[in-house]
Design an enzyme around this catalytic site. Structure first.
Site, PDB file in Angstrom:
ATOM      1  N   GLU A  80      42.865  47.008  32.023  1.00 50.59           N
ATOM      2  CA  GLU A  80      42.324  46.579  33.323  1.00 50.59           C
ATOM      3  C   GLU A  80      41.314  45.436  33.172  1.00 50.59           C
ATOM      4  OE1 GLU A  80      39.642  48.232  37.025  1.00 50.59           O
ATOM      5  OE2 GLU A  80      39.837  49.423  35.201  1.00 50.59           O
ATOM      6  N   ASP A  81      40.480  45.501  32.129  1.00 49.29           N
ATOM      7  CA  ASP A  81      39.323  44.598  32.053  1.00 49.29           C
ATOM      8  C   ASP A  81      39.438  43.456  31.053  1.00 49.29           C
ATOM      9  OD1 ASP A  81      38.051  46.143  33.932  1.00 49.29           O
ATOM     10  OD2 ASP A  81      37.154  47.466  32.446  1.00 49.29           O
TER      11      ASP A  81
END
Length: 752
Positions: free
Chosen positions: A96-97
């Site tokens: 996600e990051d």
């Protein structure tokens, strides 16, 4: 949890040592769970995560890698998960990051790890979206129950660490995160048997939503710790003596109840802390072989009740009938001996039962070959969840689905049987009709009644544990809307709504045509989504289908559209008189306008209550009647501007968790003197002239205006409700203290 990059001078060497120290602790804790090449794979996951997150920091300023290590530590130490889960916890934020792709994860660690990471990625970012997205994310998380329950267990570990480190977040974020945790994640931990995590999540939620109440109970528990420990030691001494004589290998623990459970008891019973006697729980844990567990637990129960008198209404046997989350234990509440008797809850269980009670399904897998009863109970609940999820896209919105499933998470259960002796586990309060739908959808749809223990009962008959039920059906029977008033299981509700919606499609279509035609006559065309939403909010309909259905069925008359148009135009004229012209539909538009009003001031993203009345359209919520000094937040409604609620409002948890995108900061300002309505409840013993003294203190001594006063007296005990005008919380506190000094008044509390 939010991240930020901080270019501040930091001792990087010291941080590197601390990261390695935490990683080594993780490996040491995990060692009993590791096999073959597990340690090498965990090291690879750690190095990948550390490299991916190397530039990131948490809101507290700490290196971001602390978080995945902590989540992995919780997974292994507090839930008992193994190597795959440790790797997934270390990597749970990288897709996600960071730039790392899911395909890379699969290449390094295999399909199983990639699948779990994918599940965790899909349900992340909950706090950045609106209510429907939050509900949709939770729905996705429940879907993973069918695939791999470890996704939810790791997510709970992630949420627990976020709650433990919530102190570094802004106040409005704390409220949103804590409320959602209480609304969804604590019940989920309960259902999955994670008792210790559920209790800690509840305590932490209380710490941030009602900090004063939390601090007060924590302080009192600390002050009474010495006397409490002395009491527990005296209580367990004779039990320990008998256990040793009986030759049981055992551990006896004494502990106070959780802060949240004490808070609930104080609130529910309206009793001061000093008068709550069942603050104590004693746990007897027996190390006995599986085949001797039941007999050993009942033998210890007999021994405990030889020393202390039990409360017959508080005996709970979850050994014969385990809960569907795997929980097994024998509970009784007994009266202690001595000068001052106190109720003490005694829990009796085996080592195996205790591990399952604390670590839930992760521990249950370890033992499940020994006991299929718990598997059956859990599978029964899981099948209901799958059933609801499979049909939710057709029958209800994601928000309604989450509400239905959430209601099943905390409920106790009833254990009932078919005439052939098959066990069926239903939530507490289930009816004969719930049972019929659990057997089969068609049986439920055609059910006209049931025989419970050979006695004829109606569909709404509530079932009790041990009942034997036989369903009676008729081909002429059809589901009715009335059935929704008494069924409680998600499966029954879902199936009934399916039938009703199918039957009522024609009413929805007809209702839409009728509304569209009448609006055209009134000069409003076309029927846009915005107009539909305004109508839905005005007529308090759940969704557009519900709105048109009610017009199609004749529950709403077309003439009411004229009234709606008139009220809408009046509201628009009122809005035009304000400085903010555009309707405030979300926090972004509100914050933008507030920054225009305040410039770059500290409170530019929040409402200054008392100063902005002529600039921002807000009202004080009637459900909790906030007054100056209360901890509050602003909530952007669809049609009524901004409403100010107390964080202790009965509706706060739902608003903050389901509609986090519409919450805005609110600050009291002392520049403007304002008056607020406060509602007080006064209780005490009746005497001549009591009310005269109460009104004298309020009106003459403190110069407070009484808006409303009602009083009732029964058998010498009075209860009065007073609505009065105060300026802030300190003013209210002075008033309450003065009223408590009046002879005969026992307690004064704020209502709402």
């Amino acid at each position: 949890m939010s991240k930020t990059v901080e270019p501040v001078a930091i001792d990087l060497e010291q941080e590197r040592k601390e990261i390695l120290k935490r990683y080594r602790k993780l490996l040491h804790t995990a060692r009993p769970y590791l096999q073959d090449d597990d340690a090498k794979l965990i090291k690879k996951a750690f190095l990948m995560s550390a490299d991916a997150h190397k530039e990131m920091r948490r809101k507290s300023g700490e290196p971001y890698i602390y978080h995945p290590i902590a989540v992995a530590q919780i997974c292994v130490e507090e839930i008992g998960l193994g190597a795959t889960s440790i790797m997934c916890a270390l990597l749970h934020d990288v897709v996600e990051d960071t730039e790392i792709e899911l395909s890379e994860i699969e290449g390094y660690f295999g399909k199983n790890v990639a699948k779990i990471i994918d599940g965790l990625t899909k349900i992340s970012g909950v706090f950045d979206y609106g209510s429907s997205q939050q509900a949709e994310n939770f729905r996705k998380m429940l879907l993973t129950l069918s695939d791999d329950i470890r996704v939810i267990l790791i997510k709970l570990a992630d949420r627990l660490h976020n709650m433990r480190t919530l102190g570094s977040m802004a106040r409005d974020k704390q409220l949103k995160i804590a409320s959602e945790t209480f609304y969804l994640y604590a019940p989920l931990a309960h259902r999955l048997g994670l008792h210790a995590i559920k209790s800690e999540l509840e305590d932490l939620c209380l710490k941030y939503t009602e900090p004063e109440a939390y601090k007060d109970i924590a302080r009192k528990l600390k002050e009474t710790k010495t006397s409490r420990e002395g009491f527990i030691q005296n209580f367990i001494r004779p039990i320990e003596k008998d256990l040793n004589e009986m030759g049981f290998k055992h551990v006896v623990k004494g502990r106070p109840k959780s802060i949240y459970s004490i808070y609930n008891k104080l609130k529910k019973n309206n009793t001061p802390f000093e008068e709550i006697y069942d603050l104590f729980a004693v746990r007897v844990i027996l190390n006995v072989p599986a085949e001797q567990e039941k007999a050993a637990c009942w033998a210890v129960y007999s021994m405990v009740t030889d020393h202390y008198k039990p409360n017959p209404d508080r005996l709970k046997d979850w050994i014969s009938n385990p809960k569907s989350n795997g929980y097994e234990s024998l509970h009784t509440t007994v009266m202690s001996s001595g000068k001052r008797g106190r109720w003490v809850e005694v829990q009796i269980r085996s080592t195996r039962m205790d591990e399952i009670a604390e670590k839930g399904f992760a521990a249950h897998w370890k033992y499940k070959g020994n006991d299929t009863r718990t598997n059956t109970a859990f599978e029964s609940w899981l099948s209901q969840i799958r059933e609801a999820l499979d049909n939710s896209d057709k029958t209800q919105s994601a928000v309604d689905l989450v509400d239905d499933i959430r209601s099943s998470l905390y409920n106790e259960e009833v254990f009932v049987y078919t005439p052939k002796g098959k066990l069926v586990v239903l939530k507490d309060g289930a009816t004969a009709l719930d049972f019929a739908f659990e057997i089969h959808t068609e049986v439920g749809a055609r059910c006209i009644g049931a025989k419970v223990n050979n006695r004829l009962v109606p569909l709404s008959h509530k079932l009790k544990t041990g009942d034997i039920i036989e369903c009676m059906t008729s081909p002429k029977q059809k589901p009715s809307e009335d059935w929704l008033q008494f069924v409680v299981t998600t499966k029954a509700k879902s199936r009934i709504k399916d039938y009703i919606k199918e039957a009522n499609k024609s009413h929805v279509i007809m209702g839409r045509d009728m509304v569209e035609h009448r609006l055209k006559v009134l000069g409003i065309t076309p029927l846009t989504l915005e107009v539909t939403n305004q109508l839905r909010a005005y007529f308090n309909a759940k969704d557009s289908n519900d709105l048109f259905y009610r017009f199609g069925k004749g529950y709403l008359q077309l003439d009411e559209l004229k009234r709606w148009k008139s009220d809408r135009e009046a509201h628009e004229r009122k809005q035009e008189a304000k400085a903010i012209k555009e309707p405030l539909m979300d926090t972004k538009s509100v914050t933008k306008e507030l920054k225009k009003l305040h410039g770059d001031k500290k409170n530019a993203d929040g409402i200054l209550i008392g100063e902005d009345m002529d600039k921002v359209d807000y009202t004080l919520a009637k459900c909790c009647n906030p007054i100056a000094g209360d901890d509050v937040f602003g909530f952007v409604t669809i049609n009524e501007g901004i409403k100010i609620h107390r964080t202790a409002c009965p509706n706060a948890t739902e608003l903050l968790s389901r509609h986090g995108d519409r919450v805005i900061k609110a600050f009291w300002t002392s520049q403007v003197q304002m008056s607020f309505v406060a509602h007080l409840v006064i209780r005490g013993t009746d005497r001549m002239g009591l009310m005269s003294d109460v009104t004298r203190v309020i009106s003459q001594e403190l110069k407070v205006n009484i808006q409303n006063l009602s009083i009732g007296v029964k058998e010498g005990i009075f209860e009065g409700k007073i609505a009065l005008m105060v300026s802030d919380t300190s003013h209210l506190e002075t008033l309450v203290n003065s009223l408590e000094q009046v002879e005969g008044v026992i307690e004064v509390e704020r209502e709402g």
